[in-house]
Structure formats: C-alpha cells, structure tokens
Write a protein that holds these residues in place. Sequence first.
Motif, PDB file in Angstrom:
ATOM      1  N   GLU A 272       0.964  -1.172   0.123  1.00 11.43           N
ATOM      2  CA  GLU A 272       0.109  -0.253   0.158  1.00 11.43           C
ATOM      3  C   GLU A 272       0.832   1.240   0.163  1.00 11.43           C
ATOM      4  OE1 GLU A 272      -3.666  -1.568   2.498  1.00 11.43           O
ATOM      5  OE2 GLU A 272      -1.922  -1.209   3.493  1.00 11.43           O
ATOM      6  N   ARG A 273       0.620   2.260  -1.004  1.00 15.19           N
ATOM      7  CA  ARG A 273       1.300   3.445  -0.731  1.00 15.19           C
ATOM      8  C   ARG A 273       0.697   4.388  -0.087  1.00 15.19           C
ATOM      9  NH1 ARG A 273       4.568   4.647  -5.380  1.00 15.19           N
ATOM     10  NH2 ARG A 273       4.919   3.121  -6.600  1.00 15.19           N
ATOM     11  N   ILE A 274       1.388   4.850   0.943  1.00 10.09           N
ATOM     12  CA  ILE A 274       0.410   5.587   2.056  1.00 10.09           C
ATOM     13  C   ILE A 274       1.173   7.117   2.025  1.00 10.09           C
ATOM     14  CG2 ILE A 274      -0.302   5.768   4.481  1.00 10.09           C
ATOM     15  CD1 ILE A 274      -0.213   2.812   4.561  1.00 10.09           C
ATOM     16  N   LYS A 275       0.209   8.190   2.046  1.00 10.53           N
ATOM     17  CA  LYS A 275       0.909   9.423   2.347  1.00 10.53           C
ATOM     18  C   LYS A 275       0.586   9.746   3.819  1.00 10.53           C
ATOM     19  CE  LYS A 275       1.590  13.668   0.554  1.00 10.53           C
ATOM     20  NZ  LYS A 275       3.179  14.042   0.597  1.00 10.53           N
ATOM     21  N   ILE A 276       1.786   9.893   4.349  1.00  7.80           N
ATOM     22  CA  ILE A 276       1.764  10.160   5.848  1.00  7.80           C
ATOM     23  C   ILE A 276       2.153  11.450   6.141  1.00  7.80           C
ATOM     24  CG2 ILE A 276       2.371   7.857   6.512  1.00  7.80           C
ATOM     25  CD1 ILE A 276       5.230   8.678   6.666  1.00  7.80           C
ATOM     26  N   PRO A 277       1.788  12.175   7.358  1.00  2.00           N
ATOM     27  CA  PRO A 277       2.020  13.504   7.810  1.00  2.00           C
ATOM     28  C   PRO A 277       3.496  13.852   7.481  1.00  2.00           C
ATOM     29  CG  PRO A 277       0.639  12.523   9.143  1.00  2.00           C
ATOM     30  CD  PRO A 277       1.135  11.439   8.167  1.00  2.00           C
ATOM     31  N   ASP A 278       3.825  15.068   7.070  1.00  2.00           N
ATOM     32  CA  ASP A 278       5.064  15.540   6.892  1.00  2.00           C
ATOM     33  C   ASP A 278       5.979  15.197   8.003  1.00  2.00           C
ATOM     34  OD1 ASP A 278       4.130  16.455   4.270  1.00  2.00           O
ATOM     35  OD2 ASP A 278       4.395  18.469   4.787  1.00  2.00           O
ATOM     36  N   ASP A 279       5.639  15.442   9.342  1.00  2.00           N
ATOM     37  CA  ASP A 279       6.702  15.254  10.293  1.00  2.00           C
ATOM     38  C   ASP A 279       6.841  14.026  10.445  1.00  2.00           C
ATOM     39  OD1 ASP A 279       3.880  14.873  10.976  1.00  2.00           O
ATOM     40  OD2 ASP A 279       4.561  14.919  13.083  1.00  2.00           O
TER      41      ASP A 279
ATOM     42  N   VAL B  90       5.116   6.787   1.702  1.00  2.00           N
ATOM     43  CA  VAL B  90       5.761   5.387   1.951  1.00  2.00           C
ATOM     44  C   VAL B  90       5.027   4.344   1.465  1.00  2.00           C
ATOM     45  CG1 VAL B  90       7.053   6.233   4.221  1.00  2.00           C
ATOM     46  CG2 VAL B  90       4.558   5.216   3.987  1.00  2.00           C
ATOM     47  N   ALA B  91       5.745   3.172   1.123  1.00  2.00           N
ATOM     48  CA  ALA B  91       5.207   1.998   0.534  1.00  2.00           C
ATOM     49  C   ALA B  91       5.292   1.093   1.789  1.00  2.00           C
ATOM     50  CB  ALA B  91       5.882   1.373  -0.500  1.00  2.00           C
ATOM     51  N   VAL B  92       4.090   0.493   2.240  1.00  2.00           N
ATOM     52  CA  VAL B  92       4.097  -0.544   3.277  1.00  2.00           C
ATOM     53  C   VAL B  92       3.497  -1.849   2.556  1.00  2.00           C
ATOM     54  CG1 VAL B  92       2.985  -1.090   5.369  1.00  2.00           C
ATOM     55  CG2 VAL B  92       3.313   1.353   4.955  1.00  2.00           C
ATOM     56  N   GLY B  93       4.373  -2.925   2.810  1.00  2.00           N
ATOM     57  CA  GLY B  93       3.985  -4.131   2.402  1.00  2.00           C
ATOM     58  C   GLY B  93       4.409  -5.114   2.903  1.00  2.00           C
ATOM     59  N   THR B  94       4.057  -6.590   2.243  1.00  2.00           N
ATOM     60  CA  THR B  94       4.563  -7.627   2.615  1.00  2.00           C
ATOM     61  C   THR B  94       4.293  -9.064   1.784  1.00  2.00           C
ATOM     62  OG1 THR B  94       4.306  -9.468   4.437  1.00  2.00           O
ATOM     63  CG2 THR B  94       2.616  -8.369   3.587  1.00  2.00           C
ATOM     64  N   GLY B  95       4.801  -9.875   1.907  1.00  2.00           N
ATOM     65  CA  GLY B  95       4.670 -11.049   0.962  1.00  2.00           C
ATOM     66  C   GLY B  95       4.772 -12.502   1.327  1.00  2.00           C
ATOM     67  N   THR B  96       4.411 -13.562   0.646  1.00  2.00           N
ATOM     68  CA  THR B  96       4.272 -14.776   1.056  1.00  2.00           C
ATOM     69  C   THR B  96       4.065 -15.597  -0.208  1.00  2.00           C
ATOM     70  OG1 THR B  96       3.472 -16.635   2.606  1.00  2.00           O
ATOM     71  CG2 THR B  96       2.014 -14.894   1.707  1.00  2.00           C
ATOM     72  N   VAL B  97       4.945 -16.888  -0.174  1.00  2.00           N
ATOM     73  CA  VAL B  97       4.582 -18.076  -0.853  1.00  2.00           C
ATOM     74  C   VAL B  97       3.594 -19.181  -0.334  1.00  2.00           C
ATOM     75  CG1 VAL B  97       5.638 -19.979  -2.053  1.00  2.00           C
ATOM     76  CG2 VAL B  97       7.064 -17.851  -1.567  1.00  2.00           C
ATOM     77  N   THR B  98       3.855 -19.307   1.162  1.00  2.00           N
ATOM     78  CA  THR B  98       3.189 -20.600   1.632  1.00  2.00           C
ATOM     79  C   THR B  98       1.780 -20.316   2.037  1.00  2.00           C
ATOM     80  OG1 THR B  98       4.273 -19.932   3.691  1.00  2.00           O
ATOM     81  CG2 THR B  98       5.255 -21.542   2.448  1.00  2.00           C
ATOM     82  N   HIS B  99       1.313 -18.805   2.294  1.00  2.00           N
ATOM     83  CA  HIS B  99       0.128 -18.787   3.070  1.00  2.00           C
ATOM     84  C   HIS B  99      -0.607 -17.678   2.032  1.00  2.00           C
ATOM     85  CE1 HIS B  99       1.730 -20.912   6.120  1.00  2.00           C
ATOM     86  NE2 HIS B  99       0.751 -20.971   6.802  1.00  2.00           N
ATOM     87  N   LYS B 100      -0.892 -17.602   0.807  1.00  2.00           N
ATOM     88  CA  LYS B 100      -1.160 -16.457  -0.216  1.00  2.00           C
ATOM     89  C   LYS B 100      -2.520 -16.036   0.307  1.00  2.00           C
ATOM     90  CE  LYS B 100       1.644 -18.198  -4.231  1.00  2.00           C
ATOM     91  NZ  LYS B 100       1.753 -19.662  -4.009  1.00  2.00           N
TER      92      LYS B 100
ATOM     93  N   ILE C 283      -3.004   5.907  -0.739  1.00  2.00           N
ATOM     94  CA  ILE C 283      -3.187   6.371  -2.046  1.00  2.00           C
ATOM     95  C   ILE C 283      -3.008   5.220  -3.353  1.00  2.00           C
ATOM     96  CG2 ILE C 283      -2.460   8.919  -1.617  1.00  2.00           C
ATOM     97  CD1 ILE C 283       0.184   8.242  -2.466  1.00  2.00           C
ATOM     98  N   ARG C 284      -2.708   4.269  -3.053  1.00  2.00           N
ATOM     99  CA  ARG C 284      -2.590   3.101  -4.009  1.00  2.00           C
ATOM    100  C   ARG C 284      -2.448   1.860  -3.393  1.00  2.00           C
ATOM    101  NH1 ARG C 284       1.637   3.481  -9.203  1.00  2.00           N
ATOM    102  NH2 ARG C 284       0.681   5.624  -9.072  1.00  2.00           N
ATOM    103  N   VAL C 285      -3.060   0.857  -3.922  1.00  2.00           N
ATOM    104  CA  VAL C 285      -3.048  -0.464  -3.523  1.00  2.00           C
ATOM    105  C   VAL C 285      -2.217  -1.200  -4.545  1.00  2.00           C
ATOM    106  CG1 VAL C 285      -3.782  -2.652  -2.703  1.00  2.00           C
ATOM    107  CG2 VAL C 285      -4.898  -0.562  -1.762  1.00  2.00           C
ATOM    108  N   GLU C 286      -1.084  -2.213  -4.378  1.00  2.00           N
ATOM    109  CA  GLU C 286      -0.554  -2.966  -5.527  1.00  2.00           C
ATOM    110  C   GLU C 286      -0.445  -4.248  -5.115  1.00  2.00           C
ATOM    111  OE1 GLU C 286       2.226   0.676  -7.309  1.00  2.00           O
ATOM    112  OE2 GLU C 286       2.954  -0.365  -5.273  1.00  2.00           O
ATOM    113  N   ALA C 287      -0.620  -5.303  -5.860  1.00  2.00           N
ATOM    114  CA  ALA C 287      -0.381  -6.841  -5.439  1.00  2.00           C
ATOM    115  C   ALA C 287      -0.009  -7.489  -6.943  1.00  2.00           C
ATOM    116  CB  ALA C 287      -1.810  -7.353  -4.992  1.00  2.00           C
ATOM    117  N   HIS C 288       0.925  -8.305  -6.678  1.00  2.00           N
ATOM    118  CA  HIS C 288       1.584  -8.775  -7.963  1.00  2.00           C
ATOM    119  C   HIS C 288       2.219 -10.221  -7.564  1.00  2.00           C
ATOM    120  CE1 HIS C 288       1.876  -8.237 -12.176  1.00  2.00           C
ATOM    121  NE2 HIS C 288       3.287  -8.391 -12.130  1.00  2.00           N
ATOM    122  N   PRO C 289       2.159 -11.123  -8.552  1.00  2.00           N
ATOM    123  CA  PRO C 289       3.101 -12.315  -8.226  1.00  2.00           C
ATOM    124  C   PRO C 289       4.432 -12.076  -8.481  1.00  2.00           C
ATOM    125  CG  PRO C 289       1.572 -12.689 -10.071  1.00  2.00           C
ATOM    126  CD  PRO C 289       1.631 -11.361  -9.644  1.00  2.00           C
TER     127      PRO C 289
END
Length: 346
Positions: free
Chosen positions: A116-123, A155-165, A189-195
Amino acid sequence: MKMISPSNVAVDIGQTLKPHEYIGMVRREVLDAHLRDRASAAGATVINGLFTKMDKPLDKYAPYVIHYNEYDGRPGSSGKKVTMEVDAVIGADGANSRVAKSIDAGDYEYAIAFQERIKIPDDKMKYYENLAEMYVGDDVSPDFYGWVFPKCDHVAVGTGTVTHKPDIKKFQLATRLRARDKILGGKIIRVEAHPIPEHPRPRRLANRVALVGDAAGYVTKCSGEGIYFAAKSGRMCAEAIVEGSENGTRMVEEADLRKYLEKWDKTYWPTYKVLDILQKVFYRSNPAREAFVEMCADEYVQKMTFDSYLYKKVAPGNPLEDLKLAVNTIGSLVRANALRNEMAKI
Ligand SMILES: Cc1cc2nc3c(=O)[nH]c(=O)nc-3n(C[C@H](O)[C@H](O)[C@H](O)COP(=O)(O)OP(=O)(O)OC[C@H]3O[C@@H](n4cnc5c(N)ncnc54)[C@H](O)[C@@H]3O)c2cc1C
C-alpha cells in the motif's frame, strides 16, 4: 535501514556504507517512464501495445511475426490489431509473461506481494526520509518480511508470502500495525498486488526468443529483489544480440542468445543460492528470526551483506571473521532453539 525482530528489537544496519554507497529506492511510475524516454532518445521506437501472440518462423532465418494491440493513449480506446516481423524477441513482460507462454517456458512457484502506498503527515515522513524498515515475524509473513520503504513523498508498506497466499491481507494488516505509530494519520493512495517468481522458469530460451526479468524468474529469495536483476538481464540479453548479430549485419541464432544465459548463470548463481539458504535458515520461525536480527548487529555481517547487495557478488570474506561469524551464527541459532524449546514448555 532498520531490521525489526518479532519482539520489536530494532537493529540499525548500514553503518559500514561508505559515503558514496546507498541503497536506492525508486517509484516505478517515475523510473519506468525515465527508462522508456531514455530508450527513445537513444533511437528505439517505443510502441504502446499489448503483445498477444507470435507466429514461429517457418525456417531458420525467417522472421517471427508478433501480434499486438496498439493503443493511441486515448482512454477507453480498445486498440488496433497490428503485426510486426522481427528477428529476435526479448520477453520482458513480467511474471504473467505471454512471451513465456508462447515458447512453452513452463511455470514457476511464486510469492504474492502486496503493497500500500501511504501518504503520511510531513513530520512522520521526515523519519522515513532516509530510512527503510524491514519487519520479520510470523505476524507479518510466515516466510518473507514486511516493509516500510520511502517513496520520496510517501511510503510503501507491504509484505509477501509463498506459503500462505490467501492470508496476505492479514499479514498486511499486521505490518501496518507494527509500524502503526510511525504512519499514524496516513492515507492509502494506491494498492498494489502482484506475483513474484520464486525461481527461474524451466526454459528461458527457444530459438531466437529469450526471457529476462520476472518473465524469466529472476527475483532473489530472502531480499525479494527483482528490479536490478530485470534491468541487468535485459541489458545482458541485448548485448548478446548486438554481439551475435555483429551490430546488425548477421542473423542471430539460438547459440548467440545462449551466451546471455551462460553469462547470467555464471555471474549470479552463487548469489541466488546463498540468499535461498539464508531464507530457509532464518525465516522459518520467530526464534530463528530473532537470531537473524541479532546477527545483523554485527559489523562484519553488515559489511558482507551490503558488499554483496551493492556489487551483486557473493563478497569474498576474511577467513578469521568468517569463522567468528559461523560461531556467532551457531550461537544465535542455539539460543533461538533453546528459546523455542522453553516457549514450547510454557
Ligand atoms: C509489491 C511489490 C514490491 C516489490 N518491491 C521490490 C523492491 O523493493 N525491490 C526490488 O528490487 N524488487 C521489488 N519487487 C519485484 C520487482 O517489482 C520485479 O522483480 C521487477 O519489477 C521485474 O521487472 P520486469 O521488467 O521483469 O517486470 P515488470 O516490472 O512486471 O514489467 C513488465 C512490463 O511488461 C508489461 N507487459 C506485461 N504483459 C505485456 C504484454 N502482453 N504486452 C506488452 N507489455 C506487457 C507490463 O505492463 C510492465 O510494464 C516488488 C514486487 C512487488 C509486486
């Protein structure tokens, strides 16, 4: 960069970097456009099109006929069906590659990555201005890591997995929770998911068609790095074609393109192998992950890691330091296992 263990022990890594060394972070929407413009300025004809299939050549020197839909960029336009004759094809069309399908390249096991692309406060953005975070733990991923990466003004906040999709959204929530205080008030502001491929395809070359990047399956285990390897394999493959065709004066053959594969495997096989082993050893349980983060505090580990990461070579070590590292690693793992046994008793 901060490595953050399952119990939230944070270790700063990167102190061994020299002033000119850094880990680059990119926004693909900017980088990809830049690369396209650069190719065009260097003489390439850029076509906005969707490749659909290709007809194989009838004899050794006949052209491939590629079929694609060409778009004029107008929203809603369904594109125009077009064909083109070419001498060679480089399939750089990502994890769901149609070029790979058209040469029966075979499948690979894949991870799912969610971001997830997240727009966070400037500070709050100030904190991430020059900092990437990697979170490890069963909560954020059973076999990979969660991340907060800076993307210039968000910022981009994300994670991944093979075993527990199917559980990917649960892991994403846990990653957001771990970084909660630092991204508080943020707006998605944006969500991305891809193999993400886990290993190369069984076949990466057929006659005058070669695969590169995710289409070939070049993402490393452990770090999940694929951008560098996609760009590098594209360049190596193009160089093999330029060389084999003697700058466009001779028709290339499979043997010319095979040189790219041979060079690739020789150069990067050790890197892929080492990262595969590291993932298997250190991402398998929370105690092992605690040991991994503990180890990352070691200056020698950091130097070896960053040298390998920056220069894409399994860095040659110092035998005495390697021995110390082996002893420390075993110590960390023994402590980790002892901890796991104690936890099991409780
Ligand atoms: C959430 C997420 C986070 C990631 N984070 C990182 C990271 O931090 N660092 C890192 O190094 N790697 C990361 N990766 C992996 C990295 O994105 C890939 O390894 C890399 O993008 C591979 O590049 P590529 O050019 O081979 O494929 P892609 O980037 O997938 O590009 C393929 C291109 O081909 C186009 N295409 C597809 N099909 C067709 C067709 N039929 N006709 C015409 N064009 C087509 C697509 O539109 C796209 O432009 C991440 C991946 C994901 C999903």
